[in-house]
Write a protein that holds these residues in place. Sequence first.
Motif, short mmCIF file in Angstrom:
data_model
loop_
_atom_site.label_atom_id
_atom_site.label_comp_id
_atom_site.label_asym_id
_atom_site.label_seq_id
_atom_site.Cartn_x
_atom_site.Cartn_y
_atom_site.Cartn_z
N ALA A 172 38.44 -42.97 10.97
CA ALA A 172 38.81 -42.81 9.58
C ALA A 172 37.94 -43.89 8.98
N LEU A 173 38.08 -45.55 9.82
CA LEU A 173 37.51 -46.37 8.74
C LEU A 173 35.87 -46.07 8.87
N GLN A 174 35.52 -45.05 9.70
CA GLN A 174 33.84 -44.93 9.00
C GLN A 174 33.52 -43.96 7.87
N ARG A 175 34.43 -42.79 7.94
CA ARG A 175 34.66 -42.13 7.24
C ARG A 175 34.65 -42.62 5.41
N ARG A 176 35.64 -43.28 5.29
CA ARG A 176 35.74 -44.77 4.36
C ARG A 176 34.71 -45.34 4.03
N ALA A 177 34.47 -46.33 5.01
CA ALA A 177 32.69 -46.95 4.86
C ALA A 177 32.00 -45.65 4.09
N HIS A 178 31.39 -44.77 4.15
CA HIS A 178 30.64 -43.26 4.04
C HIS A 178 30.66 -43.33 2.58
N GLU A 179 31.95 -42.88 2.43
CA GLU A 179 32.27 -42.62 1.58
C GLU A 179 32.04 -43.20 -0.05
N LEU A 180 32.17 -44.77 0.25
CA LEU A 180 31.77 -45.83 0.01
C LEU A 180 31.08 -46.60 -0.38
N GLY A 181 29.58 -45.81 0.35
CA GLY A 181 27.93 -45.84 0.45
C GLY A 181 27.63 -46.97 1.58
N MET A 182 28.52 -47.28 2.42
CA MET A 182 28.64 -48.47 3.74
C MET A 182 27.45 -47.59 4.80
N VAL A 183 26.41 -48.45 4.81
CA VAL A 183 25.34 -47.67 5.58
C VAL A 183 26.21 -48.44 7.04
N PRO A 184 25.84 -48.14 8.65
CA PRO A 184 25.82 -49.34 9.69
C PRO A 184 24.72 -50.84 9.86
N GLY A 185 24.96 -51.95 9.47
CA GLY A 185 24.17 -52.95 9.28
C GLY A 185 23.10 -53.04 10.65
N GLY A 186 22.00 -53.57 10.15
CA GLY A 186 20.79 -53.82 11.27
C GLY A 186 21.69 -54.65 11.85
N ASP A 187 20.86 -55.52 12.69
CA ASP A 187 20.35 -55.89 13.67
C ASP A 187 20.64 -57.75 13.18
N PRO A 188 21.32 -58.22 13.90
CA PRO A 188 21.93 -59.43 13.26
C PRO A 188 21.13 -60.77 14.43
N ALA A 189 20.74 -61.68 13.65
CA ALA A 189 20.17 -62.92 13.64
C ALA A 189 21.88 -63.72 13.13
N PHE A 190 21.76 -64.96 14.75
CA PHE A 190 22.47 -65.94 14.61
C PHE A 190 21.82 -67.24 14.23
N LEU A 191 22.10 -68.63 14.03
CA LEU A 191 21.60 -70.08 13.61
C LEU A 191 22.10 -70.62 14.54
N ASN A 192 21.77 -71.02 15.72
CA ASN A 192 22.09 -72.23 16.54
C ASN A 192 23.00 -73.36 15.89
N PRO A 193 23.32 -74.04 16.27
CA PRO A 193 24.23 -75.91 15.87
C PRO A 193 23.20 -76.56 15.27
N ASN A 194 21.58 -76.85 16.04
CA ASN A 194 20.36 -77.50 16.31
C ASN A 194 19.78 -77.03 14.71
N GLY A 195 19.77 -75.77 14.03
CA GLY A 195 19.42 -75.18 13.43
C GLY A 195 17.99 -74.08 13.27
N THR A 196 17.98 -73.85 14.83
CA THR A 196 17.07 -72.96 15.00
C THR A 196 17.66 -71.51 14.88
N VAL A 197 16.29 -70.19 14.69
CA VAL A 197 16.67 -69.14 14.84
C VAL A 197 17.24 -68.11 15.75
N LYS A 198 18.67 -67.78 16.35
CA LYS A 198 18.00 -67.09 17.14
C LYS A 198 18.47 -64.97 17.25
N GLY A 199 17.27 -64.25 17.52
CA GLY A 199 17.69 -62.90 17.19
C GLY A 199 16.33 -62.91 16.26
N VAL A 200 16.02 -61.68 15.53
CA VAL A 200 14.88 -60.89 14.74
C VAL A 200 16.48 -60.03 13.72
N PRO A 201 16.38 -60.63 12.52
CA PRO A 201 17.08 -59.82 11.64
C PRO A 201 16.46 -58.75 11.14
#
Length: 195
Positions: free
Chosen positions: A90-119
């Motif tokens: 039901a959540l997926q159907r409602r999100a689809h009705e609202l025009g939402m799409v699944p997100g891509g790969d996330p990137a994370f910011l480490n505490p020292n300021g470096t980025v982990k992962g490729v968005p």
Amino acid sequence: MSRKPELRGRAARLARLFPGPAGRGRAARTPFVLLVVLLLGGGLIGLLLLNSAVSEGSFQLDDLQKDTKNLTDEEQALQRDIDSYSAPEALQRRAHELGMVPGGDPAFLNPNGTVKGVPSAAAEQPAADRPLVLLPPEALASTPAPSASATPTDLPVRATTPAALPAGATTPAALPEQATTPAAPPTPTTSTPGR
């Protein structure tokens, strides 16, 4: 035969205050009978009051049990509604009705300021599956005309419902349909704070 001596003076006055042997038995029974009758009458009245209070309490208990049952049924119905709305499908159907799409790969910011992962950007929804955005007639009149450099993804969606048609248009076909796609999010830039 013996005669009782006659009493004189003070003794005679005291003897007149006390009843004789014949009246003494009846006089002693009268208060006892009255006491027994009062106790029995009071007990019966008390029992009647107690019985009516118990029956009134049982009626109230029945009413409260019915209310509890109704409220429990209502709670269960609401819980079923919540469960159906929060189901993943039901959540997926409602999100689809609202025009939402699944997100891509996330990137994370480490505490020292470096980025982990490729968005990566989210996948675009096919144009046929996109919901129509209805614009009021006032917004249609103020929408700028598409320029030669505009792509179909930059144009607003025009409503095709009769309520949103301009005064001169009689059918939905009188308006050109233009579709928009959500713009891809900008690629995040990474920088190390303090440098």
